[in-house]
Design a protein around this motif. Structure first.
Motif, short mmCIF file in Angstrom:
data_model
loop_
_atom_site.label_atom_id
_atom_site.label_comp_id
_atom_site.label_asym_id
_atom_site.label_seq_id
_atom_site.Cartn_x
_atom_site.Cartn_y
_atom_site.Cartn_z
N ASP A 91 0.81 -1.22 0.00
CA ASP A 91 0.00 0.00 0.00
C ASP A 91 0.85 1.27 0.00
N LEU A 92 2.10 1.17 0.46
CA LEU A 92 2.98 2.34 0.52
C LEU A 92 3.66 2.64 -0.81
N LEU A 93 3.68 1.66 -1.70
CA LEU A 93 4.38 1.85 -2.98
C LEU A 93 3.40 2.46 -3.98
N GLN A 94 3.23 3.77 -3.86
CA GLN A 94 2.20 4.49 -4.61
C GLN A 94 2.74 5.17 -5.87
N ALA A 95 4.04 5.36 -5.95
CA ALA A 95 4.63 6.05 -7.11
C ALA A 95 6.10 5.69 -7.20
N SER A 106 13.63 11.77 -17.40
CA SER A 106 13.31 11.66 -15.98
C SER A 106 11.80 11.52 -15.86
N LEU A 107 11.36 10.43 -15.27
CA LEU A 107 9.94 10.07 -15.26
C LEU A 107 9.45 9.85 -13.84
N LEU A 108 8.30 10.46 -13.52
CA LEU A 108 7.61 10.20 -12.26
C LEU A 108 6.27 9.54 -12.59
N LEU A 109 6.11 8.31 -12.11
CA LEU A 109 4.93 7.51 -12.42
C LEU A 109 4.09 7.29 -11.17
N ARG A 110 2.80 7.52 -11.27
CA ARG A 110 1.88 7.15 -10.19
C ARG A 110 1.42 5.72 -10.43
N HIS A 111 1.45 4.90 -9.38
CA HIS A 111 1.05 3.50 -9.52
C HIS A 111 -0.48 3.39 -9.49
N GLY A 112 -0.99 2.45 -10.23
CA GLY A 112 -2.44 2.24 -10.26
C GLY A 112 -2.76 0.92 -10.92
N PRO A 151 16.42 1.09 -24.95
CA PRO A 151 16.47 2.03 -23.82
C PRO A 151 16.97 1.34 -22.56
N LEU A 152 17.69 2.08 -21.73
CA LEU A 152 18.14 1.57 -20.44
C LEU A 152 17.26 2.17 -19.35
N LEU A 153 16.60 1.32 -18.58
CA LEU A 153 15.64 1.75 -17.57
C LEU A 153 16.23 1.54 -16.18
N THR A 154 16.15 2.58 -15.35
CA THR A 154 16.64 2.48 -13.97
C THR A 154 15.63 3.12 -13.03
N ARG A 155 15.14 2.35 -12.07
CA ARG A 155 14.26 2.91 -11.04
C ARG A 155 15.14 3.50 -9.94
N LEU A 156 14.85 4.75 -9.59
CA LEU A 156 15.60 5.43 -8.54
C LEU A 156 14.91 5.31 -7.19
N SER A 157 13.58 5.36 -7.18
CA SER A 157 12.86 5.34 -5.91
C SER A 157 11.44 4.85 -6.13
N GLN A 158 10.82 4.35 -5.06
CA GLN A 158 9.38 4.10 -5.06
C GLN A 158 8.92 4.15 -3.60
N GLY A 159 7.69 4.63 -3.42
CA GLY A 159 7.19 4.76 -2.07
C GLY A 159 5.91 5.56 -2.03
N PRO A 160 5.56 6.07 -0.84
CA PRO A 160 4.33 6.87 -0.71
C PRO A 160 4.44 8.16 -1.52
N VAL A 187 8.17 11.44 -4.04
CA VAL A 187 8.04 10.04 -3.61
C VAL A 187 8.80 9.88 -2.30
N GLY A 188 8.09 9.36 -1.28
CA GLY A 188 8.68 9.19 0.03
C GLY A 188 9.39 7.86 0.20
N ASP A 189 9.80 7.57 1.43
CA ASP A 189 10.58 6.38 1.77
C ASP A 189 9.68 5.38 2.48
N PRO A 190 9.44 4.20 1.90
CA PRO A 190 8.58 3.21 2.56
C PRO A 190 9.22 2.57 3.79
N LEU A 191 10.51 2.79 3.99
CA LEU A 191 11.13 2.32 5.23
C LEU A 191 10.84 3.27 6.37
N ARG A 192 10.46 4.51 6.05
CA ARG A 192 10.16 5.53 7.07
C ARG A 192 8.95 6.35 6.62
N PRO A 193 7.79 5.73 6.53
CA PRO A 193 6.62 6.43 5.98
C PRO A 193 6.14 7.52 6.95
#
Length: 240
Positions: free
Chosen positions: A117-121, A182-188, A217-226, A234-240
């Motif tokens: 539930d915390l992995l929103q984007a 640079s891409l910011l994706l909302r999860h859904g 293309p080379l794809l790299t995820r930098l972060s995911q969280g709330p 995008v926040g840190d799911p280890l420290r929501p």
């Protein structure tokens, strides 16, 4: 009457783990990783809690795995334990047991709540072997659309869906002889992936990407969280 299985004791501690997929290990599928991770847990002799039933299995919760072929600095898994342990010791044990390229970044006691539930984007870098002016024009055309239908083959067959609504931001900048997005994706639901966005760029602007057009293309995820809607961060799911 069949004998009832032994009921396992409830977990006494939960640990939330951030790991990275780097280098050639970006081609590791989620199934490959789960097998490697469970073997590492066994080799490290981590005191796992087990499910009850006729086929007990270690309590491991996976969430938000990156697509096969993508590198990532922000993959997450949660484990439940039968004994209280030091998270730093677990990190050291897993780092030794996992192959290079599947790297444990951090281990903390779970702050509670559902990890999924915390992995929103998520934030991504997409490196393209294409001129920046061409990519910028495609990005502008994509962002100007209210909807961008794309198709992707799934386990249930070919599926069509809108990839535009999930894109919060998309920017292009020069990188060497190519371009970095640079891409910011909302999860859904359905989950939109970076390769879907590339398909969207092709659909609206004819952007050609692939081995016959200079490389994949080379794809790299930098972060995911709330996701913070107001700040668009995008926040840190280890420290929501």
């Amino acid at each position: 009457m069949r004998e009832q299985p032994e009921q396992q004791a409830p977990p006494v501690q939960r640990l939330r783990i951030r790991y990275a997929k780097r280098g050639r290990l970006r081609f590791t599928s989620h199934r490959d990783f789960s097998r490697a991770f469970e073997r590492a847990i066994f080799r490290a002799r981590i005191p796992m809690a087990y499910s009850s039933g006729f086929n007990p299995h270690p309590r491991i919760s996976y969430a938000g795995a990156a697509p096969t072929g993508s590198a990532s600095e922000a993959e997450y898994v949660e484990i439940a334990l039968a004994q209280v342990v030091d998270p730093a010791a677990v990190q050291a044990q897993l780092e030794e047991a996992l192959p290079d390229g599947l790297d444990v970044v951090e281990v903390v006691e779970s702050p509670g709540g559902s990890l999924a539930d915390l992995l929103q984007a998520s934030t991504w870098l997409i490196d393209l072997p294409l001129p920046t002016a061409q990519v910028e024009a495609a990005v502008a055309a994509f962002l100007a659309c209210d909807e961008v239908p794309v198709e992707r083959m799934t386990k249930k067959g070919l599926r069509s869906f809108d990839c535009r609504a999930a894109v919060v931001s998309l920017e292009a900048a020069p990188r060497g002889t190519g371009t970095r997005l640079s891409l910011l994706l909302r999860h859904g639901t359905p989950a939109v992936r970076p390769d879907d966005v590339i398909s969207g760029l092709t659909a609206v602007a004819g952007l050609q990407v692939g081995p016959e057009h200079g490389g994949l293309p080379l794809l790299t995820r930098l972060s995911q969280g709330p996701y913070d809607e107001a700040a668009r961060t995008v926040g840190d799911p280890l420290r929501p």
